[in-house]
Scaffold this motif. Structure first.
Motif, mmCIF file in Angstrom:
data_model
loop_
_atom_site.group_PDB
_atom_site.id
_atom_site.type_symbol
_atom_site.label_atom_id
_atom_site.label_comp_id
_atom_site.label_asym_id
_atom_site.label_seq_id
_atom_site.Cartn_x
_atom_site.Cartn_y
_atom_site.Cartn_z
ATOM 1 N N ILE A 94 -2.461 1.506 6.347
ATOM 2 C CA ILE A 94 -2.354 2.888 6.714
ATOM 3 C C ILE A 94 -1.292 3.183 6.038
ATOM 4 C CG2 ILE A 94 -0.660 2.252 8.731
ATOM 5 C CD1 ILE A 94 -2.100 0.395 10.269
ATOM 6 N N VAL A 95 -0.165 2.490 5.413
ATOM 7 C CA VAL A 95 1.409 2.394 4.057
ATOM 8 C C VAL A 95 0.941 3.470 2.842
ATOM 9 C CG1 VAL A 95 3.261 1.479 3.372
ATOM 10 C CG2 VAL A 95 2.365 0.844 5.649
ATOM 11 N N THR A 96 0.138 3.013 2.192
ATOM 12 C CA THR A 96 -0.845 3.801 1.589
ATOM 13 C C THR A 96 -1.446 4.992 2.413
ATOM 14 O OG1 THR A 96 -2.072 2.005 0.414
ATOM 15 C CG2 THR A 96 -2.778 3.510 -0.379
ATOM 16 N N GLU A 97 -1.926 5.202 2.857
ATOM 17 C CA GLU A 97 -2.072 6.805 3.666
ATOM 18 C C GLU A 97 -1.159 7.362 4.258
ATOM 19 O OE1 GLU A 97 -5.349 5.923 6.822
ATOM 20 O OE2 GLU A 97 -6.368 4.744 4.998
ATOM 21 N N ARG A 98 -0.135 6.850 4.146
ATOM 22 C CA ARG A 98 1.248 7.557 5.471
ATOM 23 C C ARG A 98 2.393 7.648 3.746
ATOM 24 N NH1 ARG A 98 5.206 4.491 8.383
ATOM 25 N NH2 ARG A 98 3.803 3.970 10.478
ATOM 26 N N VAL A 99 1.762 7.655 2.244
ATOM 27 C CA VAL A 99 2.997 8.005 1.015
ATOM 28 C C VAL A 99 1.781 8.488 0.541
ATOM 29 C CG1 VAL A 99 4.153 5.876 1.773
ATOM 30 C CG2 VAL A 99 2.319 5.740 -0.033
ATOM 31 N N ALA A 100 0.576 8.762 0.521
ATOM 32 C CA ALA A 100 -0.048 9.756 -0.727
ATOM 33 C C ALA A 100 0.274 10.614 -0.582
ATOM 34 C CB ALA A 100 -1.800 9.299 -0.049
ATOM 35 N N PRO A 101 0.212 11.598 0.848
ATOM 36 C CA PRO A 101 0.997 13.050 1.020
ATOM 37 C C PRO A 101 2.086 13.051 0.137
ATOM 38 C CG PRO A 101 -0.029 11.899 3.126
ATOM 39 C CD PRO A 101 -0.335 11.078 2.205
ATOM 40 N N ALA A 102 3.277 12.787 0.731
ATOM 41 C CA ALA A 102 4.533 12.793 0.286
ATOM 42 C C ALA A 102 4.663 12.859 -0.968
ATOM 43 C CB ALA A 102 5.101 11.934 0.831
ATOM 44 N N LEU A 103 4.008 11.998 -2.114
ATOM 45 C CA LEU A 103 4.115 11.440 -3.497
ATOM 46 C C LEU A 103 3.183 12.691 -4.267
ATOM 47 C CD1 LEU A 103 2.413 7.954 -3.807
ATOM 48 C CD2 LEU A 103 4.981 9.167 -4.418
ATOM 49 N N ALA A 104 1.970 12.993 -3.122
ATOM 50 C CA ALA A 104 0.569 14.400 -3.582
ATOM 51 C C ALA A 104 2.229 16.109 -3.650
ATOM 52 C CB ALA A 104 -0.247 14.825 -3.226
ATOM 53 N N ALA A 105 3.045 16.152 -2.420
ATOM 54 C CA ALA A 105 4.019 17.129 -2.510
ATOM 55 C C ALA A 105 4.641 17.115 -3.913
ATOM 56 C CB ALA A 105 4.815 17.285 -0.914
ATOM 57 N N ALA A 106 5.096 16.038 -4.124
ATOM 58 C CA ALA A 106 6.088 15.430 -5.337
ATOM 59 C C ALA A 106 5.374 15.627 -6.466
ATOM 60 C CB ALA A 106 6.502 14.727 -5.294
ATOM 61 N N GLY A 107 4.046 16.518 -6.938
ATOM 62 C CA GLY A 107 3.251 16.280 -7.469
ATOM 63 C C GLY A 107 2.548 15.278 -8.254
ATOM 64 N N LEU A 108 2.823 14.077 -7.609
ATOM 65 C CA LEU A 108 2.275 12.942 -8.228
ATOM 66 C C LEU A 108 0.629 12.456 -7.498
ATOM 67 C CD1 LEU A 108 5.877 11.362 -7.826
ATOM 68 C CD2 LEU A 108 4.397 11.078 -9.711
ATOM 69 N N GLU A 109 -0.204 12.912 -7.872
ATOM 70 C CA GLU A 109 -0.863 13.186 -7.179
ATOM 71 C C GLU A 109 -2.255 11.471 -7.437
ATOM 72 O OE1 GLU A 109 -3.830 16.782 -7.025
ATOM 73 O OE2 GLU A 109 -1.998 18.211 -6.552
ATOM 74 N N GLN A 110 -2.240 11.160 -8.521
ATOM 75 C CA GLN A 110 -2.468 10.087 -9.245
ATOM 76 C C GLN A 110 -2.019 9.240 -9.923
ATOM 77 O OE1 GLN A 110 -6.290 11.914 -10.892
ATOM 78 N NE2 GLN A 110 -7.607 11.549 -8.947
ATOM 79 N N PRO A 111 -0.722 8.934 -9.620
ATOM 80 C CA PRO A 111 0.257 7.924 -10.062
ATOM 81 C C PRO A 111 -0.462 6.530 -9.945
ATOM 82 C CG PRO A 111 0.589 8.330 -8.015
ATOM 83 C CD PRO A 111 -0.277 8.894 -8.463
ATOM 84 N N GLU A 112 -0.015 5.500 -11.238
ATOM 85 C CA GLU A 112 -0.138 4.363 -11.084
ATOM 86 C C GLU A 112 1.109 3.553 -8.864
ATOM 87 O OE1 GLU A 112 -2.487 2.222 -12.178
ATOM 88 O OE2 GLU A 112 -3.174 3.429 -13.728
ATOM 89 N N LEU A 113 0.124 3.046 -8.488
ATOM 90 C CA LEU A 113 0.431 3.196 -6.942
ATOM 91 C C LEU A 113 0.768 1.958 -6.497
ATOM 92 C CD1 LEU A 113 2.330 4.186 -4.619
ATOM 93 C CD2 LEU A 113 0.002 4.477 -3.926
ATOM 94 N N LEU A 114 2.024 1.209 -6.592
ATOM 95 C CA LEU A 114 1.954 -0.156 -5.412
ATOM 96 C C LEU A 114 2.487 -0.341 -4.306
ATOM 97 C CD1 LEU A 114 1.737 -3.552 -6.454
ATOM 98 C CD2 LEU A 114 3.940 -3.317 -6.973
ATOM 99 N N VAL A 115 1.578 -0.699 -3.585
ATOM 100 C CA VAL A 115 2.309 -0.875 -1.980
ATOM 101 C C VAL A 115 2.768 -2.373 -1.767
ATOM 102 C CG1 VAL A 115 1.688 -0.384 0.487
ATOM 103 C CG2 VAL A 115 1.611 1.723 -1.459
ATOM 104 N N GLN A 116 3.696 -2.295 -0.746
ATOM 105 C CA GLN A 116 3.452 -4.294 -1.049
ATOM 106 C C GLN A 116 4.920 -4.146 0.251
ATOM 107 O OE1 GLN A 116 6.179 -6.640 -3.685
ATOM 108 N NE2 GLN A 116 6.581 -4.210 -4.595
ATOM 109 N N PRO A 117 4.978 -5.467 1.008
ATOM 110 C CA PRO A 117 5.851 -5.805 2.364
ATOM 111 C C PRO A 117 7.070 -6.333 1.198
ATOM 112 C CG PRO A 117 4.506 -7.263 2.401
ATOM 113 C CD PRO A 117 3.756 -6.083 0.947
#
Length: 342
Positions: A173-196
Motif C-alpha cells: 500500500i505504501v509503495t503504491e502511495r509514494v510512486a506517483p510523488a516520486l514520478a512527479a519529481a522525475g524519479l519514475e524508475q529509481p531503485e526504491l526501498l520501502v520499509q517500516p
C-alpha cells in the motif's frame, strides 16, 4: 529479528509440537534452537565488512539448516525417546527453518540460499516489533503457568503470522502511495526501498536512489490526505567510482543492493548502509580506503562508532506516527515548527 523474538518463536513452536509430552522443557529446547542460527555473530571473518555481510550467511541457509534439523532430531530422539523421531523432526525443522524465514522479512538481508544467490530482504517488518513478539510471549507465559496451554501457543503463533501478513500488505500500500510523488519529481524508475520505521508498521520510510541523489519520504496510515514531503540528500558518484573496484566495496554493493552513501572524512573514504537506521543515525559505516585523489590506499575495513540516538527521539517518532506532527526531517531527526519545512 531480535533475540527475544527468535527465542519466543522457537519456544512457541516447540511447545505447540511437543509440550504435551515434554512439559516445560519443550520451551527450553525451542528457545535454544531458536537462537542457534545467530551464534555466527561470534565468528570473526577478518574485517568489519566481512563480519557485516557474512552474518546471516551459512548459519541461516536452508541448505545447511535442513540437514542440521535431521541430525538434531536424531540426537534428541536418542536423548528423549518418549517423543517419536517424526515429532522431534517436526520440532527441530520448524524451529530452525522459521528463524531465517522470519529474518528475511527484515531489511538487513538473510542469505537463505547460501552459498547461492543474493540475500533475501523483504523489508516489511522492523527488526524489533512488539506487535509481532508480544502474542508469542503471551502464549509462552500461559504455558509456563499451566502447561501444555496448546491453545494459547497456537493463538499466539496465528496472531503473529497474521501480523506478518499485514506487514507485507502494508508495504505494498505504501509503495503504491509514494510512486506517483516520486514520478512527479522525475524519479519514475529509481531503485526504491520501502520499509517500516522503528517498532511499528503504521509509519513507513521510502528511500529512492539515483547516481546523484537520495530521496526520502516518511508517510503513515494516520496521515490522512496530507501531501507527501520529499527530502533530498546528495550522492557523490565520483567518490563511489574511486573505490568501486575494491573487493570490500563490491561486497557491500552486493549485500545492500547499492543502497550505500560514500563520504570523505578527513583522509578516509567511508561507505554507509543507508537502509538501516535513519539519516544521521545509520549504525553501519565502514572505512574502506585512505588517501587523497588518485593516491587511495585500500585498508582492512573497520566500522566507525555507532551514532548515539537522542532520548527524545522516541517522543519525536511517536508524534510523527500518530499524525500529530505532519512532518519529520530526517536530516536533523527533528519535527519542524508549524508552517516550516525541512
Amino acid at each position: 529479528m531480535d533475540s527475544i523474538t527468535q527465542v519466543a518463536l522457537g519456544a512457541s513452536i516447540a511447545g505447540a509440537v511437543a509440550g504435551q509430552r515434554l512439559g516445560r522443557s519443550a520451551l527450553a529446547v525451542g528457545a535454544v534452537l531458536g537462537t542457534l542460527p545467530d551464534l555466527d555473530v561470534v565468528i570473526d571473518y577478518g574485517s568489519a565488512v566481512a563480519n557485516f555481510t557474512q552474518h546471516r550467511g551459512f548459519s541461516h541457509s536452508l541448505f545447511v539448516l535442513a540437514p542440521l534439523a535431521l541430525l538434531l532430531a536424531w540426537v534428541l530422539w536418542r536423548w528423549k525417546p518418549q517423543l517419536s523421531l517424526g515429532r522431534w523432526l517436526a520440532l527441530t525443522g520448524l524451529v530452525l527453518l522459521t528463524h531465517p524465514l522470519l529474518d528475511s522479512f527484515t531489511t538487513y538481508g538473510t542469505q537463505l540460499f547460501w552459498p547461492f544467490g543474493s540475500p533475501v530482504a523483504l523489508s516489511s517488518i522492523f527488526i524489533i516489533d512488539p506487535a509481532y513478539t508480544l502474542p508469542l510471549l503471551a502464549g509462552c507465559l500461559f504455558f509456563l503457568i499451566r502447561p501444555p496451554a496448546r491453545t494459547a501457543l497456537t493463538v499466539g503463533l496465528m496472531l503473529s503470522t497474521l501480523y506478518l501478513g499485514w506487514t507485507v500488505a502494508a508495504k505494498q500500500i505504501v509503495t503504491e502511495r509514494v510512486a506517483p510523488a516520486l514520478a512527479a519529481a522525475g524519479l519514475e524508475q529509481p531503485e526504491l526501498l520501502v520499509q517500516p520505521m522503528p517498532f511499528n508498521t503504521i509509519l513507513w520510510r521510502a528511500t529512492a536512489i539515483t547516481d546523484t541523489e537520495q530521496v526520502e519520504i516518511v508517510t503513515g496510515f494516520l496521515d490522512g490526505n496530507r501531501p507527501l514531503h520529499l527530502e533530498t540528500f546528495h550522492r557523490d558518484p565520483a567518490l563511489a567510482q574511486s573505490v568501486e573496484e575494491l573487493p570490500e566495496t563490491e561486497r557491500l554493493e552486493w549485500f545492500t543492493n547499492g543502497f550505500l552513501s560514500y563520504q570523505r572524512q578527513a583522509h578516509q573514504i567511508t561507505a554507509t548502509d543507508i537502509r538501516l537506521g535513519l539519516p544521521g543515525a545509520h549504525p553501519f559505516t565502514f572505512i574502506l580506503a585512505e588517501g587523497e585523489g588518485d593516491q587511495l590506499v585500500p585498508v582492512t575495513s573497520t566500522r566507525t562508532p555507532r551514532p548515539s540516538v537522542r532520548p527524545e527521539m522516541l517522543g519525536t517518532l511517536w508524534s510523527r506516527l500518530t499524525g500529530e506532527a505532519p512532518m519529520l526531517c530526517l536530516a536533523s531527526l527533528t519535527i519542524p515548527a508549524p508552517e516550516q519545512t525541512c
